[in-house]
Scaffold this motif. Sequence first.
Motif, short mmCIF file in Angstrom:
data_model
loop_
_atom_site.label_atom_id
_atom_site.label_comp_id
_atom_site.label_asym_id
_atom_site.label_seq_id
_atom_site.Cartn_x
_atom_site.Cartn_y
_atom_site.Cartn_z
N TYR A 147 -18.11 -34.54 4.84
CA TYR A 147 -18.88 -34.46 3.60
C TYR A 147 -18.83 -35.78 2.83
O TYR A 147 -19.81 -36.18 2.23
N TRP A 148 -17.70 -36.47 2.87
CA TRP A 148 -17.61 -37.77 2.23
C TRP A 148 -18.57 -38.76 2.91
O TRP A 148 -19.28 -39.52 2.24
N LEU A 149 -18.62 -38.72 4.24
CA LEU A 149 -19.53 -39.60 4.97
C LEU A 149 -20.99 -39.24 4.69
O LEU A 149 -21.85 -40.13 4.60
N ILE A 150 -21.29 -37.97 4.58
CA ILE A 150 -22.65 -37.57 4.22
C ILE A 150 -23.00 -38.13 2.84
O ILE A 150 -24.12 -38.61 2.62
N MET B 187 -18.58 -34.11 -2.66
CA MET B 187 -17.99 -32.92 -3.27
C MET B 187 -19.06 -31.95 -3.74
O MET B 187 -18.90 -30.73 -3.62
N LEU B 188 -20.16 -32.48 -4.31
CA LEU B 188 -21.24 -31.59 -4.75
C LEU B 188 -21.87 -30.87 -3.56
O LEU B 188 -22.17 -29.67 -3.63
N LEU B 189 -22.07 -31.59 -2.46
CA LEU B 189 -22.63 -30.96 -1.26
C LEU B 189 -21.66 -29.92 -0.68
O LEU B 189 -22.09 -28.84 -0.25
N CYS C 152 -19.41 -28.28 -2.42
CA CYS C 152 -19.41 -27.16 -3.38
C CYS C 152 -20.63 -26.27 -3.14
O CYS C 152 -20.52 -25.04 -3.14
N ALA C 153 -21.80 -26.90 -2.94
CA ALA C 153 -23.02 -26.12 -2.69
C ALA C 153 -22.90 -25.34 -1.39
O ALA C 153 -23.30 -24.17 -1.30
N THR C 154 -22.35 -25.98 -0.37
CA THR C 154 -22.17 -25.30 0.92
C THR C 154 -21.23 -24.11 0.78
O THR C 154 -21.51 -23.01 1.31
N LEU C 155 -20.11 -24.30 0.07
CA LEU C 155 -19.15 -23.20 -0.10
C LEU C 155 -19.75 -22.08 -0.94
O LEU C 155 -19.47 -20.90 -0.68
N ALA C 156 -20.57 -22.45 -1.93
CA ALA C 156 -21.22 -21.41 -2.75
C ALA C 156 -22.18 -20.59 -1.89
O ALA C 156 -22.25 -19.37 -2.03
N LEU C 157 -22.91 -21.24 -1.01
CA LEU C 157 -23.82 -20.52 -0.12
C LEU C 157 -23.05 -19.70 0.91
O LEU C 157 -23.46 -18.59 1.28
N TYR C 158 -21.95 -20.27 1.42
CA TYR C 158 -21.14 -19.60 2.43
C TYR C 158 -20.40 -18.40 1.84
O TYR C 158 -20.15 -17.42 2.54
N GLY C 159 -20.05 -18.50 0.56
CA GLY C 159 -19.43 -17.37 -0.11
C GLY C 159 -17.93 -17.33 -0.08
O GLY C 159 -17.32 -16.48 -0.72
N ARG C 160 -17.31 -18.24 0.63
CA ARG C 160 -15.85 -18.28 0.65
C ARG C 160 -15.41 -19.65 1.17
O ARG C 160 -16.22 -20.40 1.71
N VAL C 161 -14.12 -19.93 0.98
CA VAL C 161 -13.57 -21.19 1.48
C VAL C 161 -12.93 -20.92 2.83
O VAL C 161 -12.02 -20.09 2.93
N PRO C 162 -13.40 -21.58 3.88
CA PRO C 162 -12.77 -21.38 5.19
C PRO C 162 -11.29 -21.77 5.16
O PRO C 162 -10.89 -22.69 4.42
N SER C 163 -10.49 -21.10 5.95
CA SER C 163 -9.04 -21.34 5.93
C SER C 163 -8.70 -22.77 6.33
O SER C 163 -7.72 -23.34 5.83
N SER C 164 -9.50 -23.38 7.19
CA SER C 164 -9.20 -24.76 7.60
C SER C 164 -9.39 -25.72 6.43
O SER C 164 -8.57 -26.63 6.23
N ILE C 165 -10.44 -25.53 5.65
CA ILE C 165 -10.65 -26.42 4.49
C ILE C 165 -9.59 -26.16 3.43
O ILE C 165 -9.08 -27.10 2.81
N ALA C 166 -9.21 -24.91 3.23
CA ALA C 166 -8.15 -24.60 2.27
C ALA C 166 -6.82 -25.21 2.71
O ALA C 166 -6.08 -25.76 1.88
N ALA C 167 -6.53 -25.18 4.01
CA ALA C 167 -5.28 -25.77 4.51
C ALA C 167 -5.27 -27.28 4.33
O ALA C 167 -4.21 -27.87 4.09
N ALA C 168 -6.43 -27.92 4.42
CA ALA C 168 -6.49 -29.37 4.23
C ALA C 168 -6.48 -29.73 2.76
O ALA C 168 -5.92 -30.76 2.36
N ALA C 169 -7.11 -28.92 1.91
CA ALA C 169 -7.24 -29.26 0.49
C ALA C 169 -5.96 -29.00 -0.29
O ALA C 169 -5.69 -29.70 -1.27
N GLN C 170 -5.16 -28.03 0.12
CA GLN C 170 -3.96 -27.67 -0.65
C GLN C 170 -2.99 -28.84 -0.80
O GLN C 170 -2.55 -29.12 -1.92
#
Length: 117
Positions: free
Chosen positions: A13-16, A35-37, A39-57
Amino acid sequence: MPALSGFLWLISYWLIGEVVIYFTGLPVSSGVIGMLLLCATLALYGRVPSSIAAAAQPLIALLAMLIMPGVVGVFFIIGELAGQWTAILIALVVGTLLSVVTTLWLLKRLIGQSYER
């Protein structure tokens, strides 16, 4: 291994965001666009995938350290900012309010959907 996959998503997403900035010339950081893209993707997806949550924590725990270079940079150009304190104060207040409202909206949307399931 989920954290590595999550880091790859965050970097993607940073590269995009870099590509968007390169082709549009927007005066915004590529990280903000990414981050905006995301955020929009997660809003459309409806949840935060566990892999992204594991990296973001771990990144959230280091957030103060990630902000520190910007704060130090402002210290070195403080003389050039004289006379612009009103604009800086307005930008800080509006940016903080937008950040809080966006975070609350996204949190309410994501938590609301998890309670419905």
